[in-house]
Write an enzyme that holds these catalytic residues in place. Sequence first.
Site, PDB file in Angstrom:
ATOM      1  CG  ASP A  90      -3.061  85.042  43.439  1.00 44.14           C
ATOM      2  OD1 ASP A  90      -1.925  85.051  44.296  1.00 44.14           O
ATOM      3  OD2 ASP A  90      -3.812  85.984  43.330  1.00 44.14           O
ATOM      4  CD  GLU A 147      -6.389  88.748  44.606  1.00 42.72           C
ATOM      5  OE1 GLU A 147      -6.289  89.449  45.488  1.00 42.72           O
ATOM      6  OE2 GLU A 147      -5.397  88.321  44.068  1.00 42.72           O
ATOM      7  CG  ASP A 191      -2.902  81.849  47.837  1.00 40.62           C
ATOM      8  OD1 ASP A 191      -3.844  82.581  47.194  1.00 40.62           O
ATOM      9  OD2 ASP A 191      -1.849  82.302  47.846  1.00 40.62           O
ATOM     10  CG  HIS A 225      -3.223  93.225  44.509  1.00 42.92           C
ATOM     11  ND1 HIS A 225      -2.887  92.125  45.263  1.00 42.92           N
ATOM     12  CD2 HIS A 225      -2.377  94.347  44.773  1.00 42.92           C
ATOM     13  CE1 HIS A 225      -1.586  92.898  45.990  1.00 42.92           C
ATOM     14  NE2 HIS A 225      -1.644  94.167  45.714  1.00 42.92           N
ATOM     15  CG  ASP A 250      -2.190  88.695  41.377  1.00 41.91           C
ATOM     16  OD1 ASP A 250      -1.666  89.890  40.718  1.00 41.91           O
ATOM     17  OD2 ASP A 250      -2.938  89.078  42.573  1.00 41.91           O
TER      18      ASP A 250
END
Length: 208
Positions: free
Chosen positions: A22, A24, A121, A178, A183
């Site tokens: 995941d 960011e 992603d 987040h 996550d």
Amino acid sequence: MASSIASANIAAQDFHYFLVLDFEATCIKNGMLAPQEIIEFPVLKVSGRTFEVESEFHTYVEPQVHEVGEFCTELTGITKEMVAGKPHLPDVLEMFHDWMQKEDLLSNETKSIFVTCGDWDLKTMLPGHCEYCKLPIKPYFNQWINIKKPFARVTGEYPKSMMAMLERLDLKHVGRHHSGLDDCKNIAKILKAIAERKFRFIPTGAKR
Ligand code: AMP
Ligand code: MG
Ligand code: MG
């Protein structure tokens, strides 16, 4: 030792490992950054037998174009200071490849697949950032499971978000929403809960 014993409800899987990922990335409120850059790169290695987390890759990534702004920090909890001096994406991809090697995920005998929440992603973010850096993408990133699709198969509803899936499956949210690593932990909980409903995972997404 209890955690190494697979639950009787877990279906046999085609994969030895699930790699929950995941990202960011840099962001602004109500708009798009070009290029958008990955700032957190977390991956959990989850056993395809017990669905326990066996290993973790994690690093923050220093962006090269747009800095981490106030909105991005508010959303992700990631500050300018947390990414300052961290490796840039090309080095992170090398570190990640070394980790894949160390974890025996590159041998022909070991079958693994990435698991993400949504297609963003690996369909959008990684290809976009790699294109900006003029970097080739390793073939292992070209196929993944978007956890929303198996969730829809077992519940009959296509979920809006990770939070909606946790709620529907009666799972407690852990950590900070987040935060990439947190996550991943929550996506891994959802993955396990779906496996416990005797679901056998298949790839759901692939890069053209
Ligand atoms: P997530 O995995 O849902 O935490 O989101 C991944 C990335 O998408 C974040 O690091 C942001 O770059 C972007 N993002 C998610 N939600 C928003 C939002 N509400 N506004 C702007 N960007 C967002
Ligand atoms: Mg995400
Ligand atoms: Mg996230």
